[in-house]
Design an enzyme around this catalytic site. Sequence first.
Site, PDB file in Angstrom:
ATOM      1  N   ASP A   1     -11.183 -63.793-136.509  1.00 18.40           N
ATOM      2  CA  ASP A   1     -10.480 -62.525-136.303  1.00 18.40           C
ATOM      3  C   ASP A   1      -9.061 -62.837-135.832  1.00 18.40           C
ATOM      4  O   ASP A   1      -8.699 -63.993-135.635  1.00 18.40           O
ATOM      5  CB  ASP A   1     -11.223 -61.641-135.313  1.00 18.40           C
ATOM      6  CG  ASP A   1     -11.285 -62.251-133.921  1.00 18.40           C
ATOM      7  OD1 ASP A   1     -10.711 -63.329-133.709  1.00 18.40           O
ATOM      8  OD2 ASP A   1     -11.926 -61.648-133.045  1.00 18.40           O
TER       9      ASP A   1
ATOM     10  N   ASP B   1     -19.229 -58.110-139.963  1.00 20.81           N
ATOM     11  CA  ASP B   1     -19.438 -59.044-138.862  1.00 20.81           C
ATOM     12  C   ASP B   1     -19.903 -58.239-137.663  1.00 20.81           C
ATOM     13  O   ASP B   1     -19.477 -57.104-137.478  1.00 20.81           O
ATOM     14  CB  ASP B   1     -18.156 -59.822-138.525  1.00 20.81           C
ATOM     15  CG  ASP B   1     -17.109 -58.948-137.847  1.00 20.81           C
ATOM     16  OD1 ASP B   1     -17.102 -58.900-136.600  1.00 20.81           O
ATOM     17  OD2 ASP B   1     -16.310 -58.305-138.554  1.00 20.81           O
TER      18      ASP B   1
END
Length: 380
Positions: free
Chosen positions: A88, A293
Amino acid sequence: MFVIKKRVKKARVGILTTPHGKIQTPNLAFVATHGNIRILDKKEERIAAPNLIIANTFHLWVNGKVAEIKKAGGIHKWNGLKIPTMTDSGGFQVFSLGWGKAHNVGKIKSQISNIKSDGKSQVKINNNSVVFSYDGKKFELNPEKSIKLQHDIGADIIFVFDECTSPLHDFAYNKKSLEKTHRWAKQSLSAHKKNLEAELLSELGSSASKSQQLFGIVQGGVYEKLRKQSSKFIGSLDFDGFGIGGSFGEKQMGKVLEWALSGLPEEKPRHLLGIGRLKDIFIAVEKGIDLFDCAIPTREARHGILYTKNRKINYKKRPARRRGGGTKLYGIYKKDKIKAMKLATIHNIKFYKELFKKIRLAISQGRGLKELKKEYKIYN
């Protein structure tokens, strides 16, 4: 490269190729915050066999691990997991350490944040950067810094730096935030291309970082006008794929996804960030989402939750009657809590892997997900 193999209405099955293997979609990236699945050792990770993970750029950065990872030749050599890996951008920590704490909410409006909150934000959001107050220190992150950190980590798929707003923010705040996020998206893309050019001319850098795929992120909260505007703008930029970020109400997910996907090119992958409840997965796949996710499978395993098709079992509590694996795991837990958490983590990873395998099969066979929903009972 992303190839769509089959569609049933908006749901689709595809293959996303990365330097460390092919990702069959739809699929879920299991959260590996510090580069490995929490609580599992390397042997146990191989047993669990996640086929995709996502590491946390912010935490690897503030804990001083990024330089170590770069020196090792990238995250795959560092952690020994030769599987497709994402990172991320740090954008979620803008929310979780900021408005998530201040508002005491999660990404879904009905959910209380799982972050221990004193109601005080740990971030200051500026026009050009975000300053985090973390562990008694100040850390400043901007698009260029986020991209550089992700290049150094060397994941196969990385994300632009953005602001994830709170589900309690109004239209005016989301509009102002969106302008910033769009500016940061262009800066992230520019930084990514410059870093790729520099690394291609150099012998330094990991093999993964030289062929990283950068995903843009659509934001806009629960507002149709802003989501469609963001989708059109982000979709027009030269990204390899797209993330759907931000937060929304539980009953709004379907509509928000329709708006967020409206301007994105069909031929590129779409990733729904931070979402992984079973009910939400089915909704999102049917709207055209390819990747997810979420910390739910592994976090809940450590907190005592074992997933089955029919229900969730709390293996820390004495079963009222015999319940197979729950009964066995309760006995293990009473003797060895860590072992029980490890076994539950492996079980939940395999449970989610099997779920997505069945989702892909149902779409590939042209059946859709109606019958599969009944099989999994779609509990929260």
